[in-house]
Write a protein that holds these residues in place. Sequence first.
Motif, PDB file in Angstrom:
ATOM      1  N   LEU A  15       0.816  -1.197   0.000  1.00 54.23           N
ATOM      2  CA  LEU A  15       0.000   0.000   0.000  1.00 54.23           C
ATOM      3  C   LEU A  15       0.860   1.261   0.000  1.00 54.23           C
ATOM      4  O   LEU A  15       0.564   2.220  -0.684  1.00 54.23           O
ATOM      5  N   ASN A  16       1.951   1.232   0.756  1.00 53.39           N
ATOM      6  CA  ASN A  16       2.846   2.389   0.771  1.00 53.39           C
ATOM      7  C   ASN A  16       3.452   2.645  -0.598  1.00 53.39           C
ATOM      8  O   ASN A  16       3.649   3.793  -0.985  1.00 53.39           O
ATOM      9  N   GLU A  17       3.770   1.566  -1.345  1.00 53.24           N
ATOM     10  CA  GLU A  17       4.355   1.730  -2.672  1.00 53.24           C
ATOM     11  C   GLU A  17       3.389   2.443  -3.608  1.00 53.24           C
ATOM     12  O   GLU A  17       3.774   3.333  -4.357  1.00 53.24           O
ATOM     13  N   VAL A  18       2.097   2.095  -3.555  1.00 58.21           N
ATOM     14  CA  VAL A  18       1.091   2.739  -4.387  1.00 58.21           C
ATOM     15  C   VAL A  18       1.003   4.223  -4.042  1.00 58.21           C
ATOM     16  O   VAL A  18       0.977   5.080  -4.928  1.00 58.21           O
ATOM     17  N   ALA A  19       0.964   4.547  -2.751  1.00 59.49           N
ATOM     18  CA  ALA A  19       0.889   5.948  -2.329  1.00 59.49           C
ATOM     19  C   ALA A  19       2.109   6.730  -2.824  1.00 59.49           C
ATOM     20  O   ALA A  19       1.980   7.862  -3.309  1.00 59.49           O
ATOM     21  N   GLU A  20       3.292   6.140  -2.721  1.00 63.20           N
ATOM     22  CA  GLU A  20       4.505   6.808  -3.185  1.00 63.20           C
ATOM     23  C   GLU A  20       4.482   7.028  -4.689  1.00 63.20           C
ATOM     24  O   GLU A  20       4.887   8.084  -5.180  1.00 63.20           O
ATOM     25  N   ILE A  21       3.995   6.043  -5.434  1.00 66.01           N
ATOM     26  CA  ILE A  21       3.926   6.162  -6.892  1.00 66.01           C
ATOM     27  C   ILE A  21       2.999   7.303  -7.282  1.00 66.01           C
ATOM     28  O   ILE A  21       3.328   8.145  -8.117  1.00 66.01           O
ATOM     29  N   LEU A  22       1.831   7.349  -6.682  1.00 64.37           N
ATOM     30  CA  LEU A  22       0.863   8.395  -7.021  1.00 64.37           C
ATOM     31  C   LEU A  22       1.359   9.769  -6.594  1.00 64.37           C
ATOM     32  O   LEU A  22       1.104  10.768  -7.273  1.00 64.37           O
ATOM     33  N   GLU A  23       2.072   9.839  -5.499  1.00 59.10           N
ATOM     34  CA  GLU A  23       2.622  11.107  -5.042  1.00 59.10           C
ATOM     35  C   GLU A  23       3.688  11.621  -5.999  1.00 59.10           C
ATOM     36  O   GLU A  23       3.774  12.805  -6.286  1.00 59.10           O
ATOM     37  N   ASP A  24       4.509  10.706  -6.525  1.00 57.87           N
ATOM     38  CA  ASP A  24       5.567  11.063  -7.474  1.00 57.87           C
ATOM     39  C   ASP A  24       4.970  11.576  -8.779  1.00 57.87           C
ATOM     40  O   ASP A  24       5.493  12.491  -9.403  1.00 57.87           O
ATOM     41  N   GLY A  25       3.854  10.954  -9.216  1.00 54.55           N
ATOM     42  CA  GLY A  25       3.123  11.438 -10.372  1.00 54.55           C
ATOM     43  C   GLY A  25       3.750  11.229 -11.728  1.00 54.55           C
ATOM     44  O   GLY A  25       3.422  11.944 -12.667  1.00 54.55           O
ATOM     45  N   LYS A  26       4.646  10.277 -11.899  1.00 53.40           N
ATOM     46  CA  LYS A  26       5.324  10.080 -13.178  1.00 53.40           C
ATOM     47  C   LYS A  26       5.043   8.684 -13.741  1.00 53.40           C
ATOM     48  O   LYS A  26       5.777   7.741 -13.460  1.00 53.40           O
ATOM     49  N   PRO A  27       3.993   8.544 -14.548  1.00 55.62           N
ATOM     50  CA  PRO A  27       3.750   7.237 -15.164  1.00 55.62           C
ATOM     51  C   PRO A  27       4.834   6.916 -16.179  1.00 55.62           C
ATOM     52  O   PRO A  27       5.439   7.817 -16.767  1.00 55.62           O
ATOM     53  N   GLN A  28       5.088   5.637 -16.400  1.00 58.17           N
ATOM     54  CA  GLN A  28       6.062   5.217 -17.404  1.00 58.17           C
ATOM     55  C   GLN A  28       5.426   5.178 -18.794  1.00 58.17           C
ATOM     56  O   GLN A  28       6.106   5.296 -19.789  1.00 58.17           O
ATOM     57  N   ALA A  29       4.097   5.009 -18.823  1.00 60.87           N
ATOM     58  CA  ALA A  29       3.383   4.948 -20.097  1.00 60.87           C
ATOM     59  C   ALA A  29       1.983   5.524 -19.897  1.00 60.87           C
ATOM     60  O   ALA A  29       1.490   5.621 -18.769  1.00 60.87           O
ATOM     61  N   TRP A  30       1.364   5.891 -21.008  1.00 63.24           N
ATOM     62  CA  TRP A  30       0.026   6.470 -20.955  1.00 63.24           C
ATOM     63  C   TRP A  30      -0.680   6.243 -22.285  1.00 63.24           C
ATOM     64  O   TRP A  30      -0.043   5.960 -23.299  1.00 63.24           O
ATOM     65  N   ALA A  31      -1.998   6.375 -22.253  1.00 62.09           N
ATOM     66  CA  ALA A  31      -2.791   6.308 -23.493  1.00 62.09           C
ATOM     67  C   ALA A  31      -3.937   7.289 -23.377  1.00 62.09           C
ATOM     68  O   ALA A  31      -4.577   7.392 -22.322  1.00 62.09           O
ATOM     69  N   TYR A  32      -4.187   8.026 -24.442  1.00 61.27           N
ATOM     70  CA  TYR A  32      -5.356   8.880 -24.526  1.00 61.27           C
ATOM     71  C   TYR A  32      -6.441   8.077 -25.233  1.00 61.27           C
ATOM     72  O   TYR A  32      -6.219   7.587 -26.339  1.00 61.27           O
ATOM     73  N   ILE A  33      -7.584   7.914 -24.605  1.00 61.56           N
ATOM     74  CA  ILE A  33      -8.696   7.122 -25.141  1.00 61.56           C
ATOM     75  C   ILE A  33      -9.606   8.018 -25.975  1.00 61.56           C
ATOM     76  O   ILE A  33      -9.992   9.094 -25.530  1.00 61.56           O
ATOM     77  N   MET A  34      -9.960   7.556 -27.173  1.00 60.36           N
ATOM     78  CA  MET A  34     -10.904   8.275 -28.030  1.00 60.36           C
ATOM     79  C   MET A  34     -11.986   7.312 -28.490  1.00 60.36           C
ATOM     80  O   MET A  34     -11.699   6.166 -28.844  1.00 60.36           O
ATOM     81  N   GLY A  35     -13.232   7.787 -28.494  1.00 63.94           N
ATOM     82  CA  GLY A  35     -14.354   6.971 -28.910  1.00 63.94           C
ATOM     83  C   GLY A  35     -14.432   6.816 -30.414  1.00 63.94           C
ATOM     84  O   GLY A  35     -13.916   7.642 -31.177  1.00 63.94           O
ATOM     85  N   ALA A  36     -15.123   5.753 -30.848  1.00 62.90           N
ATOM     86  CA  ALA A  36     -15.397   5.539 -32.272  1.00 62.90           C
ATOM     87  C   ALA A  36     -16.358   6.627 -32.750  1.00 62.90           C
ATOM     88  O   ALA A  36     -16.866   7.426 -31.960  1.00 62.90           O
ATOM     89  N   ASP A  37     -16.619   6.659 -34.050  1.00 64.31           N
ATOM     90  CA  ASP A  37     -17.476   7.699 -34.633  1.00 64.31           C
ATOM     91  C   ASP A  37     -18.835   7.818 -33.955  1.00 64.31           C
ATOM     92  O   ASP A  37     -19.374   8.911 -33.847  1.00 64.31           O
ATOM     93  N   ASN A  38     -19.400   6.720 -33.494  1.00 68.91           N
ATOM     94  CA  ASN A  38     -20.693   6.753 -32.812  1.00 68.91           C
ATOM     95  C   ASN A  38     -20.567   7.161 -31.349  1.00 68.91           C
ATOM     96  O   ASN A  38     -21.575   7.276 -30.654  1.00 68.91           O
TER      97      ASN A  38
END
Length: 156
Positions: A1-24
Amino acid sequence: LNEVAEILEDGKPQAWAYIMGADNYLDLKGVVLFYPMKDASLVVVSVEGLPGTGFYGLHIHEGRSCTGNMEDPFADAGLHFNPANREHPEHAGDLPPLLSNEGMAYLAFVTGRFIPKEVIGRTIIIHDMPDDFTSQPSGNAGRKIACGEIQSNRVR
């Protein structure tokens, strides 16, 4: 649990994706962040514009592009990310379902099925139905309604 809190506090993801919906689903958008942990990943998903309240399938797919055709706008996303060649629902890309509340969903979870650098260059898909965690080969989650290409954050 402490590791998760530290990760979120640091705020630096290693990867990311922007989600976009289909035409509908042009109002559907969001972001997925992938944080490295020891032999695991913390995945954080935030989405808005889902077409209703309920559960939606969420998977990492092996394809590298959110392109497709008239029948399947994200056909090039390919099949579920499954480097160990396991049966569904044990693919590395099988993720927990999204729960939409009036079109909005937030999900955070830890998985040992992959580390962020293993999914960079892949795609993440939202399906219009929840995964049943039984049907082969992909859980009968329905049509692909949104997609994001997973990119490196190039943290220095």
